[in-house]
Design a protein around this motif. Sequence first.
Motif, short mmCIF file in Angstrom:
data_model
loop_
_atom_site.label_atom_id
_atom_site.label_comp_id
_atom_site.label_asym_id
_atom_site.label_seq_id
_atom_site.Cartn_x
_atom_site.Cartn_y
_atom_site.Cartn_z
N LEU A 615 0.83 -1.21 0.00
CA LEU A 615 0.00 0.00 0.00
C LEU A 615 0.86 1.26 0.00
O LEU A 615 0.58 2.22 -0.72
CB LEU A 615 -0.92 -0.02 1.22
N LEU A 616 1.91 1.28 0.79
CA LEU A 616 2.78 2.45 0.90
C LEU A 616 3.90 2.46 -0.13
O LEU A 616 4.63 3.45 -0.25
CB LEU A 616 3.37 2.52 2.31
N ARG A 617 4.04 1.36 -0.85
CA ARG A 617 5.07 1.23 -1.89
C ARG A 617 6.47 1.53 -1.37
O ARG A 617 7.30 2.11 -2.06
CB ARG A 617 4.74 2.15 -3.09
N ASN A 618 6.66 1.15 -0.12
CA ASN A 618 7.97 1.37 0.49
C ASN A 618 8.13 0.35 1.61
O ASN A 618 7.32 0.32 2.54
CB ASN A 618 8.07 2.80 1.05
N LYS A 674 -2.03 9.61 1.76
CA LYS A 674 -1.54 9.43 0.39
C LYS A 674 -2.27 10.34 -0.58
O LYS A 674 -1.67 10.88 -1.52
CB LYS A 674 -1.72 7.96 -0.03
N ARG A 675 -3.56 10.53 -0.39
CA ARG A 675 -4.32 11.44 -1.27
C ARG A 675 -3.76 12.85 -1.17
O ARG A 675 -3.67 13.57 -2.18
CB ARG A 675 -5.80 11.43 -0.88
N GLY A 676 -3.42 13.24 0.05
CA GLY A 676 -2.83 14.58 0.21
C GLY A 676 -1.52 14.70 -0.53
O GLY A 676 -1.27 15.72 -1.20
N LEU A 677 -0.67 13.70 -0.44
CA LEU A 677 0.60 13.74 -1.15
C LEU A 677 0.40 13.78 -2.66
O LEU A 677 1.09 14.50 -3.39
CB LEU A 677 1.46 12.53 -0.76
N GLN A 678 -0.55 12.97 -3.12
CA GLN A 678 -0.81 12.92 -4.56
C GLN A 678 -1.40 14.23 -5.08
O GLN A 678 -1.27 14.55 -6.27
CB GLN A 678 -1.77 11.76 -4.87
N ALA A 679 -2.03 15.00 -4.18
CA ALA A 679 -2.57 16.30 -4.57
C ALA A 679 -1.52 17.41 -4.48
O ALA A 679 -1.84 18.58 -4.66
CB ALA A 679 -3.77 16.64 -3.68
N GLY A 680 -0.26 17.02 -4.17
CA GLY A 680 0.81 18.00 -4.13
C GLY A 680 1.04 18.62 -2.77
O GLY A 680 1.80 19.60 -2.67
N ARG A 681 0.42 18.10 -1.73
CA ARG A 681 0.63 18.66 -0.40
C ARG A 681 1.97 18.23 0.18
O ARG A 681 2.55 17.23 -0.22
CB ARG A 681 -0.47 18.18 0.57
N LEU A 747 5.62 10.83 8.81
CA LEU A 747 6.42 12.06 8.63
C LEU A 747 7.90 11.75 8.57
O LEU A 747 8.66 12.47 7.91
CB LEU A 747 6.14 13.03 9.79
N CYS A 748 8.34 10.70 9.22
CA CYS A 748 9.76 10.35 9.23
C CYS A 748 10.21 9.67 7.94
O CYS A 748 11.30 9.94 7.42
CB CYS A 748 10.07 9.40 10.40
N PHE A 749 9.38 8.78 7.41
CA PHE A 749 9.87 7.88 6.38
C PHE A 749 9.24 8.08 4.99
O PHE A 749 9.72 7.50 4.02
CB PHE A 749 9.65 6.42 6.81
N THR A 750 8.17 8.85 4.89
CA THR A 750 7.55 9.06 3.58
C THR A 750 8.36 10.08 2.79
O THR A 750 8.67 11.16 3.29
CB THR A 750 6.10 9.54 3.73
N LYS A 751 8.69 9.72 1.55
CA LYS A 751 9.47 10.63 0.71
C LYS A 751 8.55 11.70 0.12
O LYS A 751 7.53 11.42 -0.47
CB LYS A 751 10.14 9.86 -0.43
N PRO A 753 8.71 16.34 -1.10
CA PRO A 753 9.57 17.50 -1.27
C PRO A 753 10.12 17.98 0.07
O PRO A 753 9.49 17.86 1.11
CB PRO A 753 8.64 18.55 -1.89
N ALA A 754 11.29 18.54 0.04
CA ALA A 754 12.01 18.91 1.27
C ALA A 754 11.33 20.01 2.04
O ALA A 754 11.49 20.13 3.25
CB ALA A 754 13.43 19.33 0.92
N VAL A 755 10.58 20.90 1.37
CA VAL A 755 9.96 22.02 2.06
C VAL A 755 8.83 21.51 2.93
O VAL A 755 7.90 20.88 2.47
CB VAL A 755 9.41 23.06 1.04
N GLU A 756 8.89 21.81 4.19
CA GLU A 756 7.88 21.35 5.15
C GLU A 756 7.35 22.55 5.91
O GLU A 756 7.73 22.82 7.04
CB GLU A 756 8.49 20.32 6.12
N ASP A 757 6.53 23.35 5.27
CA ASP A 757 5.99 24.54 5.92
C ASP A 757 4.83 24.17 6.83
O ASP A 757 4.37 23.07 6.88
CB ASP A 757 5.44 25.54 4.88
#
Length: 770
Positions: A615-618, A674-681, A747-751, A753-757
């Motif tokens: 599911l997490l592909r990792n 995952k939906r949030g990540l796929q939406a560019g969050r 938050l620790c292990f999901t790849k 973008p580096a910016v974490e605002d």
Amino acid sequence: MASTSWQDRYGWFILAFFLAVTPIVLYGTKGAWDSIKNRVEDWLPPTFEETQRLIWFHGQFGTDELLMVSWKGCTLDDPRVAQYAAALEETDEYHGKQVHWFGQVVTGQEALKSLTSEPLDVPKSVALDRLTGWLIGPDHQQTCVVAVVSPQGEEDRAAAVEYAFVAADKVDGLGRDALIMAGTTLDGVAIDKASKESLAELNLGSFAVCILIMGIGFRSFRATLLVFLIAFFCEQLSTAIMYFSGQPVDSVLTLAANLTYVLGISSGVHLLNYYRESLAERSAKESVAWALKAAMVPCLLSAGTTAVGMISLTVSQIRPVTNFGTYAAVSVLAASVVLLIWAPASMYKIPIDPPWWHRRNQGLPWLHSVWAHLAGGISRLRWPITIGSVILCGICLMGVQRIKTSAQLHDLFWADAPIIQDYDWLEENVGPLIPIEVVLRINHPQEIKTDERFRMVEKVQQAMQNVDGVSATLSAATFAPVIPPADQRGLQATLKRAALRKMLAGRLENYVDMNYLRIEPVEKSGDDSDSQEGDVDELWRISARVHAGDRLDYGALMQRVRKAVGEATADMPNAKPIYSGSVPLIFKAQSEMLKDLIKSFGLAFVMIAIIMMILLRNMLTGLFSMIPNVLPPLLAFGTMGFLGLSVEIGSLLTASAALGIAVDDSLHFISWFKRGLQAGRTRLEATCLAYEHCGVAMTQTSLICSLGLLVFALSPFTPIARFAWLMFTLLMVALLCDLFILPAILLCFTKKPAVEDQPTNPSGSETEID
């Protein structure tokens, strides 16, 4: 334009179908309920050596099912003893047939008279000592009636026990309320009664708790009623599946139906929450399709992982555990299918559309701040939280290594249960009840004089009597005359031995009738040159009894018994001991329970971890995401290990079951993350999004499952009560793990973008992530 949704085209048909099959399901439920039977001796499969030995023993000497009955004032001079024994031996009219519920009935009075009369002529003091702890109490006054159940009584133990009470009513000055009763026959009946007692009330209590929590969360009677009806149907379907598949139902198996109910509620709440969120932007009918699409994968994955947790229990050798795992898995999968078909059809045809459901976030704007602050705090502490959870798992594993299991009678009832009080009274005032059976096989008995064979039996019996933990022993030697030592010399001693041998040889058939001796023809094999036509072996039964309430280590006890018997038979080349009875069987059950706990939990962990990795592909993230799910069982069982608390059959079921259930909320959270990540969050924004969409639902479902099961902690059958307590604890800890540890790991292990605002749009909208 005509609708093309299946809910519109087939909705009424689907509702009519479920309405039509409901009577069939309820018929199966009633059949399963009426057929509930329990017998601890049946827990192990017939392939086990201990089970095969017990079956062989029963085939040779008959059943060991008996009732020990006594009362205050039941003494050697009480005339009611003989009257009650006679009443037990009478026939009873049952369903138009004459039935003998009991075969052999023995009293202390009768046994003492037999020993002290001709031809045995045992001195009364010796006879009293022989019968103490079996038929006569330590005060040499209190006695009892021991009744061996007939084959008809074995078929209907409840009726046999009821007749034992009816027989007391036939005796003047006695009555059923005066009886103090225990024994293997009563055990199964008492388990049946305890597991059924108050179960209807407990089910109603569980229904009320779930309805109350849903009502508070939904604030919609129609939504609450829909989820309840579907979950109730699934619960009844679970028991109906057992009945129609021909599976005998025991009290442990009934937990599968209760579990299906609360899990059905949980999945229904998730589905309705998706539907409710969609109503803020869509119509009621459009929201049905959107909610089904959003819930389909998480719900099916949740059902799948729960089923995996249940299926892992099928590796158990304890049959109630295996059956529970099998039917719980089937029931959970069936319930998910029912929910995903019935609920959308019903919501489409009978819309659930309260006005306040159209307001975004349900009028709880303060939750935005809570989720945002929680996500921010966990983001800052993600590494300490993750590392701390790994360390805690390691500490708990040390506690798990100290776990002890138990399958004794006292673990099935509370201390104030009538059966436990009766056991304790009888064991204190008469004698112990838990049997160890040793069969001494004597080869070529014709080569050994009769009195010498009795000395061999007596020697083994005395060796067993001297074992620490054994409180009473019985054999054919108990009902034989006093046998003088073999080394006595002289004409008078020789004549006495000759007379004794003749008398003993003439009474061998009596010992066969008493089920303490069997004469078995020897089957001659091709390579057995010593065997001759007509050769026989003698099987001498030696019974020991141990106290049920002593909490003995049965493994150590059997080692002591084997050592003592081995030393006693060391100079008996023709004798070989065979061990049987309840104690070896219970010890085997305890050993298997510990192995099963490790095997089933390990198997569930591996299978669910693979699902999470896919599911997490990792691989690393999938593996670490299991920590929030394995930590609750490890914490609970590790604590039990450190505190020295025993794990019994009800507790055994919870580890793998809770692991499968705990993954449900994790899957919903991960799905929205995952939906949030796929939406560019960013990862932090995706975490906030998952909290917004799942936080309330996770809390609701955890409260519903845990509190809905906690009601059963009031059950008088302690495996059900302990299952309820442990499941409540595990699910509440799992909720905390999903709210705090799972986000930290993601938050620790999901790849990403580096910016974490800080999140610019924490809640997002359904349109943005659809």
